[in-house]
Design a protein around this motif. Structure first.
Motif, mmCIF file in Angstrom:
data_model
loop_
_atom_site.group_PDB
_atom_site.id
_atom_site.type_symbol
_atom_site.label_atom_id
_atom_site.label_comp_id
_atom_site.label_asym_id
_atom_site.label_seq_id
_atom_site.Cartn_x
_atom_site.Cartn_y
_atom_site.Cartn_z
ATOM 1 N N UNK A 173 0.829 -1.202 0.000
ATOM 2 C CA UNK A 173 0.000 0.000 0.000
ATOM 3 C C UNK A 173 0.860 1.246 0.000
ATOM 4 N N UNK A 183 2.878 4.534 -1.652
ATOM 5 C CA UNK A 183 2.527 5.617 -2.557
ATOM 6 C C UNK A 183 3.746 6.195 -3.249
ATOM 7 N N UNK A 237 -0.346 11.776 -6.891
ATOM 8 C CA UNK A 237 -0.198 10.658 -5.959
ATOM 9 C C UNK A 237 -0.607 9.377 -6.649
ATOM 10 N N UNK A 247 -1.003 5.019 -5.906
ATOM 11 C CA UNK A 247 -0.917 3.884 -4.990
ATOM 12 C C UNK A 247 -0.691 2.613 -5.798
ATOM 13 N N UNK A 274 -3.385 -0.750 -5.888
ATOM 14 C CA UNK A 274 -4.636 -0.854 -6.643
ATOM 15 C C UNK A 274 -4.754 0.159 -7.769
ATOM 16 N N UNK A 322 -4.900 3.351 -7.600
ATOM 17 C CA UNK A 322 -5.601 4.602 -7.282
ATOM 18 C C UNK A 322 -4.637 5.773 -7.501
ATOM 19 N N UNK A 323 -5.157 6.834 -8.081
ATOM 20 C CA UNK A 323 -4.304 7.961 -8.449
ATOM 21 C C UNK A 323 -5.041 9.259 -8.130
ATOM 22 N N UNK A 324 -4.314 10.266 -7.717
ATOM 23 C CA UNK A 324 -4.963 11.559 -7.551
ATOM 24 C C UNK A 324 -4.080 12.663 -8.097
ATOM 25 N N UNK A 364 -8.249 6.171 -11.123
ATOM 26 C CA UNK A 364 -7.553 4.908 -11.087
ATOM 27 C C UNK A 364 -6.779 4.714 -12.370
ATOM 28 N N UNK A 395 -4.653 1.565 -13.733
ATOM 29 C CA UNK A 395 -4.077 0.244 -13.473
ATOM 30 C C UNK A 395 -2.741 0.069 -14.170
#
Lengths: 508, 508
Positions: A378, A380, A401, A403, A406, A408-410, A432, A434
């Motif tokens: 998990x 980042x 950001x 992760x 999974x 996940x992106x911001x 997201x 992938x």
């Protein structure tokens, strides 16, 4: 005063929204645009006009379309080159047809009254500098008050002009056809489809090649505003299908999203581009706060021009789906020849090399392997830019950001004047991205185009794109984002994260 | 220690996720749930079990399903009452079928191994207290590693049991049928459809009446995780269509969203409910941060039980579409008889009346006219709750914001420990709630159910719902949100905004 973005089009003054009339003619790219020259918000809509040889340096031309004398405003639309003079509009004062067939530009646009919207045309007597409204306008009037944004193209197989146009509040895209751009027949409708929102606007319909195949599909683009899930305002969805000149038929039941950022709307493709190249530009803004973002002389910018294709991409380890791929047009031309790419430093606050032209305008490429080990931690990646060396303390920053576990992106655009003024201007877009197979490894790939006040993240070689504007307080607009901080999980090995400094002005 | 929500189900300890096996039997509501009794995160999955007479007060029962001895974990699934003993499982030791046909509960669940997921059944020898795994499990094995979450119901017209089950990474919902719950035949597939994400999970398929008609439609529910646009993680979409016992056929191309908040996933409807009532419960959480929200003894809560129907609702002034309507089940039963509803004060920081039982648990009803005048002012309603009288300064707050001009709405859950720990825990959910015609006026309507750590906003009489959990720092969990501040645009006249104090514990 702010210099503003240089690689992204802005007007000299006033309020800009949708791109209109995108067309190539005689080797020049024409960009028309929804424009209010007299205020910093929508209203009093004209068509502004600019031309370019490279899609990055733009020369402003005189206003192309002014509101009608009866008050009718000029809403969005498109342009075509009527090479064969199907319209019969291209005759000089002696009745002769001008010889330069490439210069026969016809604009197709909506005239807006409070209780009526109609479709209209205008043509250029001088190869695309000035435009004359057709004397028998409107060319389509079906007594609708929410009927706008015609996009017209030539459909070679059926030898007809085809128009897609929004019945905005019926949540339908109407398809008309014509042999002469003047007389139009409605042939079908598409929608409601995918996500609803409150209105559908700015449709587009075009053919795209599927990468690494001889095949192609048609793309139906539908802009949604207001009422989308992106800041409660604007977004674009699209559908993949077939088109026979009459009816658009989706190949599946999937509602796909054009851009996952906060600021991408009303995208339109250029017509009359050689070699079947498909280039698109969108409005980098969101109606949910477009009138409240900081501005001095002008407000509103266009996205970077993007080359489009279709690619079959993995959704996960079992499924593949066709996806719209977007890449910044001809980034090679943007790179400054005197600046070498250089790698980013890790875990320290660092300054871009003072010798580089970097800071506000750069293209950052990073490809990062995602091992199963990282995936379980998990952990980042954080990459943050700031105008001051207090990168981690300054509230005005841009941060990406990611992760690894999974995808996940911001994108966080920090705390800004825009967010103080309008609560729908969210600071953080979360989605997201992938990992995909690159060189036999699961990797995630970022191409980040940063141009003062807008950041475009082209994830996985353009397979998923995020466009976000940012608006720091007015005093800091000119400050280049020349400091950065990059944190990566220990176990992740950075294959490459190079910064490519870009020209502040592309050579002509 | 936190008392936690009282009107929303939580486990006594450990980690809770999807609701499972929702069934009514002998007048009791059974709630099974994905449960890890040994840690505060997912893993070691059991089926926990609780029963209720009113869907609000729950009695915990012994664990219903334990992992297999070979390590197979018990993933999500459903329950049916096999009244006619189609399975032949309900015989006592003398070979007699128990007389209480309502107690013949069969659970249908996924057994999960790292490389295989199969469908299995278990039955109760004692009317729903304990369960025996069927000796010839699995009942479906198609050698798939991503094949889970069977939801089974009786289809009366074809006299068959029907199962919808996710081929998670193929983004498909498989439909099987059976005459005896043991032998299953695959009859069709649905999907990919609507939004993609990375996996489809937890399907449901049920019939819903259309309000004010004699008609009905079938609803196909598809949970998406990871990769949805909601915090990059979990969300639910649904499709409206017809079902003939074999194939689900959507009536349109629309991808509808079940809940617009950050925290609503894996919703399932109860089976065997009299009078065709359709009641649903979802998991009020998001996998994007579920393992990181503050917790002591337990982590994870269910949504409020919701009664579902279909309603034809205006999307705008020209279009109507069918929409899933959700209402908290039997809110009348929740109201404390000693507390009168009272109106909210305007523009001051106010305290809920000390005589009320209000503060952490209440149902707030507000119906507000949206006049054209207000609409042009871009004015906001802000309603904020806090545990301290410093409502506008305290960083721990819940705020509902609404913009009258375009229906943009947000729920802000303030700055919390969860947001410090996990960047995907976004503080603000932004969406849209258009005004609708109520009593011949354009109005917006809110029903807000607040129960310590979760807020459910039922917009427009349940036509659009937002579920958000909130997690203040641990020390403040017990503090009731007894202070509030309500700002409304001057021109908007508040028709009613009453607070209905709720029981902290519903009487049995």
């Amino acid at each position: 005063m702010s210099t503003g973005p240089l690689l992204h089009f802005t007007p000299k003054e006033g309020f800009l929204n949708d791109p209109n009339g995108l067309v190539q003619s005689n080797g020049l790219w024409h960009l028309f645009f929804q424009w209010n020259p007299t205020a910093l918000e929508a209203g009093n809509q004209h068509w502004g006009h600019a031309i370019s040889r490279n899609l990055y340096n733009w020369n402003h031309l005189p206003t192309a379309l002014f509101p009608n004398e009866d008050g009718g405003l000029i809403f969005s639309g498109s342009a075509v080159v009527d090479k064969h003079n199907t319209s019969g509009l291209f005759k000089d004062s002696h009745g002769r047809i001008p010889t330069n067939t490439e210069g026969r530009i016809v604009l197709i646009y909506t005239t807006h009254y409070d209780d009526l919207e109609t479709q209209n045309i205008a043509y250029s007597p001088d190869g695309g500098i000035t435009f004359i409204k057709y004397e028998n306008n409107p060319v389509i009037n079906i007594n609708e008050s929410q009927f706008r944004d015609p996009k017209v193209f030539w459909h070679e197989e059926t030898k007809h002009w085809v128009m897609v146009v929004a019945l905005a509040q019926k949540l339908r895209i109407a398809i008309f056809r014509s042999s002469n751009l003047k007389n139009w027949e409605k042939v079908s409708e598409f929608g409601p489809a995918g996500l609803l929102g409150i209105q559908y606007e700015c449709p587009d319909l075009f053919r795209l090649p599927i990468e690494n195949t001889e095949d192609h599909r048609w793309i139906m683009v539908v802009s949604i505003n207001p009422g989308s899930h992106i800041n409660g305002g604007s977004m674009i969805q699209y559908f993949i299908g077939d088109f026979d000149g009459i009816t658009f038929t989706p190949i599946d039941k999937i509602a796909r999203i054009f851009d996952y950022g906060s600021d991408f709307y009303a995208a339109q493709t250029f017509s009359n581009v050689p070699n079947n190249q498909v280039i698109s530009i969108g409005w980098a803004n969101n109606w949910s706060y477009a009138s409240d973002v900081p501005a001095k002389q002008y407000r509103g910018i266009m996205s970077c021009p993007r080359e489009l294709s279709l690619r079959s991409m993995p959704v996960n380890s079992e499924a593949q789906e066709l996806v719209l791929v977007q890449r910044p047009y001809n980034t090679e031309a943007l790179k400054h020849p005197l600046s070498e790419p250089y790698p980013l430093a890790l875990e320290t606050v660092s300054e871009f090399p003072p010798t580089s032209i970097c800071g506000t305008r750069f293209y950052l490429c990073a490809t990062i392997p995602v091992s199963a080990t990282d995936s379980e931690k998990l952990e980042f990646m954080r990459l943050r830019w700031s105008a001051t060396s207090d990168v981690l303390g300054n509230k005005q920053y841009i941060e990406l950001g990611y992760r690894f576990s999974d995808g996940a992106v911001y994108i966080d655009r920090g705390s800004s004047e825009a967010s103080w003024k309008n609560p729908m201007y969210s600071e953080r877009s979360i989605s997201n991205l992938p990992a995909i197979l690159i060189d036999d490894k699961m990797m995630v790939d970022f191409g980040i185009l940063m141009d003062q006040s807008v950041v475009e993240v082209y994830g996985n070689h353009g397979g998923k794109v995020f466009t976000n504007t940012y608006h720091f307080s007015e005093g800091s607009e000119d400050s280049p984002l020349k400091y950065y901080y990059l944190a990566l999980p220990r176990a992740a090995k950075l294959v490459k994260a190079n910064v490519l400094p870009l020209f502040t002005k592309v050579p002509k």
